[in-house]
Motif scaffolding. Structure first.
Motif, short mmCIF file in Angstrom:
data_model
loop_
_atom_site.label_atom_id
_atom_site.label_comp_id
_atom_site.label_asym_id
_atom_site.label_seq_id
_atom_site.Cartn_x
_atom_site.Cartn_y
_atom_site.Cartn_z
N GLY A 191 0.66 -0.94 -0.09
CA GLY A 191 -0.02 0.10 0.09
C GLY A 191 0.87 1.26 -0.10
O GLY A 191 1.98 1.29 -0.06
N GLN A 192 0.33 2.39 -0.10
CA GLN A 192 0.82 3.65 -0.31
C GLN A 192 1.09 4.34 1.21
O GLN A 192 0.44 4.31 2.09
CB GLN A 192 0.11 4.77 -0.81
N SER A 193 2.41 4.40 1.51
CA SER A 193 3.01 4.89 2.70
C SER A 193 2.67 6.47 2.89
O SER A 193 1.83 6.91 2.04
CB SER A 193 4.36 5.02 2.80
N ALA A 194 2.74 7.02 4.08
CA ALA A 194 2.16 8.38 4.32
C ALA A 194 2.77 9.21 3.47
O ALA A 194 3.96 9.71 3.55
CB ALA A 194 2.35 8.51 5.88
N MET A 195 1.73 10.13 3.04
CA MET A 195 2.22 11.44 2.14
C MET A 195 1.01 12.41 2.25
O MET A 195 -0.25 12.01 1.96
CB MET A 195 2.44 11.09 0.75
N SER A 196 1.24 13.41 2.69
CA SER A 196 0.31 14.64 3.13
C SER A 196 -0.06 15.43 2.05
O SER A 196 0.73 15.64 1.12
CB SER A 196 0.89 15.44 4.30
N TYR A 197 -1.40 15.68 2.21
CA TYR A 197 -1.80 16.84 0.98
C TYR A 197 -1.25 17.80 1.76
O TYR A 197 -1.48 18.57 2.92
CB TYR A 197 -3.42 16.87 1.17
N GLY A 198 -0.51 18.90 0.87
CA GLY A 198 0.07 20.01 1.22
C GLY A 198 1.78 19.73 1.01
O GLY A 198 2.43 20.55 0.47
N ALA A 199 2.15 18.52 1.45
CA ALA A 199 3.55 18.33 1.12
C ALA A 199 3.34 17.66 -0.53
O ALA A 199 4.09 18.11 -1.39
CB ALA A 199 4.08 16.77 1.83
N LEU A 200 2.32 17.22 -0.86
CA LEU A 200 1.95 16.70 -2.32
C LEU A 200 0.76 17.44 -2.53
O LEU A 200 0.05 17.88 -1.75
CB LEU A 200 1.65 15.41 -2.70
N ALA A 239 -1.51 15.27 -7.54
CA ALA A 239 -0.98 14.09 -7.15
C ALA A 239 -1.46 13.43 -6.17
O ALA A 239 -1.85 12.05 -6.39
CB ALA A 239 0.39 14.49 -6.64
N ILE A 240 -2.24 13.88 -5.21
CA ILE A 240 -2.85 13.12 -4.06
C ILE A 240 -4.04 12.59 -4.89
O ILE A 240 -4.72 11.40 -4.69
CB ILE A 240 -3.21 13.79 -3.10
N THR A 241 -4.68 13.17 -5.64
CA THR A 241 -5.92 12.62 -6.40
C THR A 241 -5.62 11.46 -7.40
O THR A 241 -6.66 10.49 -7.45
CB THR A 241 -6.83 13.80 -7.28
N ALA A 242 -4.72 11.77 -8.23
CA ALA A 242 -4.19 10.54 -8.98
C ALA A 242 -4.00 9.25 -8.09
O ALA A 242 -4.31 8.37 -8.79
CB ALA A 242 -3.03 11.20 -10.02
N LEU A 243 -3.27 9.59 -7.19
CA LEU A 243 -2.94 8.43 -6.22
C LEU A 243 -4.38 7.85 -5.72
O LEU A 243 -4.36 6.45 -5.70
CB LEU A 243 -1.97 8.94 -5.00
N TRP A 251 -4.17 0.28 0.14
CA TRP A 251 -4.60 1.49 0.99
C TRP A 251 -3.75 2.40 0.60
O TRP A 251 -2.93 2.56 0.31
CB TRP A 251 -4.58 0.84 2.59
N MET A 252 -4.51 3.78 1.47
CA MET A 252 -3.66 4.96 1.19
C MET A 252 -3.62 5.59 2.46
O MET A 252 -4.55 5.90 3.09
CB MET A 252 -4.70 5.88 0.31
N ASN A 253 -2.43 5.91 2.60
CA ASN A 253 -2.11 6.44 4.36
C ASN A 253 -1.94 7.92 3.89
O ASN A 253 -1.38 8.62 3.13
CB ASN A 253 -0.73 6.21 4.94
N THR A 254 -2.66 8.99 4.75
CA THR A 254 -3.02 10.24 4.46
C THR A 254 -1.66 11.07 4.76
O THR A 254 -1.64 12.12 4.63
CB THR A 254 -4.07 10.80 5.27
N GLY A 255 -0.80 10.34 5.65
CA GLY A 255 0.32 11.22 6.17
C GLY A 255 -0.21 11.86 7.36
O GLY A 255 -1.63 11.92 7.43
N GLU A 256 0.43 12.90 8.02
CA GLU A 256 0.20 13.50 9.16
C GLU A 256 -0.61 14.66 8.89
O GLU A 256 -1.18 15.53 9.82
CB GLU A 256 1.12 13.72 10.08
N GLY A 257 -0.82 15.14 7.60
CA GLY A 257 -1.37 16.48 7.32
C GLY A 257 -2.90 16.49 7.25
O GLY A 257 -3.46 17.58 6.82
N GLY A 258 -3.54 15.36 7.48
CA GLY A 258 -4.86 15.52 7.70
C GLY A 258 -5.52 14.93 6.28
O GLY A 258 -4.95 14.59 5.57
N LEU A 259 -6.96 14.59 6.60
CA LEU A 259 -7.88 13.84 5.76
C LEU A 259 -8.37 15.00 4.72
O LEU A 259 -9.31 15.77 5.12
CB LEU A 259 -8.94 13.14 6.24
N SER A 260 -8.30 14.97 3.50
CA SER A 260 -8.62 15.79 2.44
C SER A 260 -9.67 15.12 1.51
O SER A 260 -9.82 14.05 1.32
CB SER A 260 -7.74 16.48 1.58
#
Length: 538
Positions: free
Chosen positions: A181-190, A194-198, A209-218
């Motif tokens: 699955g996808q490791s943590a990558m935050s919206y804001g860092a990406l 990019a987040i939408t394509a992932l 699965w998709m890990n949101t990273g610590e930047g919150g759920l968008s």
């Protein structure tokens, strides 16, 4: 008029020469009188050429001078392997491997009687509609290729082999039919593209699965309807009060979202043993609203949570989160302090409490922004750390209560298989997925100037990242990894990659000596021997 035409070339040439001389004189004078750079002061003009070459040096090395197996953090070959899997759904090579077999490394032990395709426990009952590229003609200066619709097999695990997180502890366990699955990558860092394509690619592939990273759920994480693992870091983004405290009300709201299948408490990350960092220029109004912070302000999360300061308090917090949310709760750690690791597992045994999963991030893991000293020197690499965690949990009789997720440059099927053999139940990948959506490894993620439109919130740069195009590359990449894992399982004589064990891999050192993994990995017993030896020496 005819005379003017005759003299015009001469006039233009003369103007060009005069312009060049004038520019050279200007820069010579400027370089000779400035006080900042000694090279320019001593060698005007020539020194400027040196600085220009230095500026483009990384690109020259990456594309012209380094061979396929050189380059960091990923070699050209590793980069191209991800691109080919995503764009062409292709992993075939010709002539021979480019691996340096003289270097030390892990090898998968092949069976003399490998499993046939029909003997593998694969669930390909449902097909996936994707798009791949076919190359019609490739020349020195041109390439003719076209994108085609393709129906491919998903390479799911069978239901009886699926990995279930929180099966005995949660009202809503998390069932996974894929091991990657996808490791943590935050919206804001990406950025949102990019987040939408992932999100859309992972949703299309399923079983992941998709890990949101610590930047919150968008909304961009949710857009492709993938299974979501929401990460919560010390900054508590998305689950905080205006005063910066943990909000149980906001947490409960997130846990009620169907796509959110689990939560991960980030204690540490391999590339930064600290809280997250995001430059103020990346903190847009939208990102601030998602994270519940002030827009335009640089964010540096604290090094650790204020909510707990020891394992007893951490596990009490985990228990309450699980009770309130009803979904699996995990922690993300980096292994360095072996005494603390042992204390954690003893506390799990003594209290009967603890997380449903533990993500172990290696020191070689990536990040959008960190300090050099943290990335280079803090935390053990994944292949050293992971067996120790696995063995420590077994020593204290709690291994069956927790799933382990490995993370750290595991971008190809063989690396994933080795991690599974080391004891991992699942594997996280971040930079591999970044490459699948267009990352060219420019290594300027922290500047908001990503030329590929991946690690940036700049709307102009993001125009280069076409969501409809990249989403299929994400799906192809993760499915290609799953297919590769079944190929390796067959070669090892097992019928599913969930059965990889340490006995299936060996380590060859630089002198050609081959050792079973148990002989070279750090275990609790070996740690105890080292401690006793230190006591005797003292």
């Amino acid at each position: 008029m005819s005379k003017l035409k005759n003299y015009l070339p001469t006039v233009l040439k003369g103007s060009a020469v005069l312009g060049t001389v004038a520019a050279a004189a200007y820069f010579y004078r400027k370089d000779d009188t400035q006080k900042q750079h000694s090279i320019l002061r001593n060698f005007p003009l020539i020194g400027r050429i040196r600085y220009m070459t230095e500026q483009i040096g990384p690109e020259l090395r990456q594309y012209l001078f380094e061979n396929n197996n050189e380059g960091t953090p990923f070699s050209r070959k590793e980069f191209e392997d991800v691109v080919k899997a995503g764009k062409y759904k292709e992993r075939l090579i010709g002539f021979g491997s480019e691996r340096d077999f003289n270097e030390a490394g892990y090898y998968i032990r092949n069976s003399m009687f490998p499993n046939l395709r029909e003997e593998l426990r694969i669930d390909n009952s449902q097909k996936i509609n994707t798009k791949v590229y076919e190359v019609d003609e490739e020349g020195l200066l041109t390439r003719k290729e076209k994108r085609e619709d393709r129906q491919i097999e998903p390479y799911f695990l069978r239901d009886e082999d699926a990995v279930i997180i929180g099966g005995d502890t949660c009202r809503n366990p998390f069932k996974l039919k894929g091991l990657v699955g996808q490791s943590a990558m935050s919206y804001g860092a990406l950025g949102e593209n990019a987040i939408t394509a992932l999100s859309r690619g992972l949703g299309l592939a399923g079983g992941t699965w998709m890990n949101t990273g610590e930047g919150g759920l968008s909304k961009y994480h949710l857009s492709g309807n993938p299974d979501i693992m929401m990460q919560i870091g010390p900054g508590l983004f998305g689950v905080r009060t205006p005063g910066g405290e943990f909000s149980w009300e906001e947490f409960k709201k997130k846990s009620e979202i169907e796509q959110v299948k689990a939560f991960e408490i980030k204690l540490a990350q391999g590339a930064k043993i600290r809280g997250g960092h995001i430059e103020g220029q990346k903190v847009t109004e939208e990102i601030a609203q998602i994270r519940l912070v002030e827009p335009g302000q640089t964010i540096n999360s604290p090094n650790r949570f204020y909510e707990f300061k020891n394992f007893n308090e951490l596990f009490e917090f985990v228990e309450r989160m699980r009770d309130v949310g009803g979904k699996p709760i995990g922690i993300k750690i980096v292994v360095g302090d072996l005494d603390a690791l042992e204390e954690m597992t003893k506390t799990m045994r003594d209290t009967g409490k603890g997380p449903d999963f533990i993500t172990v991030d290696g020191g070689e893991g990536g990040t959008g922004a960190t300090y050099q000293e943290l990335a280079d020197a803090v935390g053990l690499p994944i292949m050293s750390a992971f067996p120790l965690v696995d063995e420590m949990l077994k020593k204290y009789g709690v291994r069956n209560r927790v799933k382990l997720i490995a993370s750290g440059k595991l971008t190809s099927p063989d690396k994933v298989a080795v991690a599974l053999a080391m004891g991992a139940d699942l594997v996280n990948i971040a930079r591999g997925f970044m490459i699948s959506v267009g990352c060219i490894m420019a290594e300027i993620c922290h500047t908001n100037h990503c030329p590929a439109g991946v690690a940036t919130t700049d709307s102009k740069l993001q125009e280069g990242l076409v969501i409809e195009e990249k989403q299929y590359r994400v799906a192809n990449y993760v499915i290609s990894l799953r297919e590769g894992l079944f190929n390796l399982a067959a070669a090892a004589g097992i019928d599913t990659p969930t059965k990889f064990e340490r006995k299936h891999i060996v380590h060859k050192d630089e002198w050609g000596r081959v050792s079973p993994v148990r002989d070279i990995t750090l275990t609790p017993e070996k740690v105890e021997k080292l401690r006793n030896k230190e006591k005797v020496e003292k």
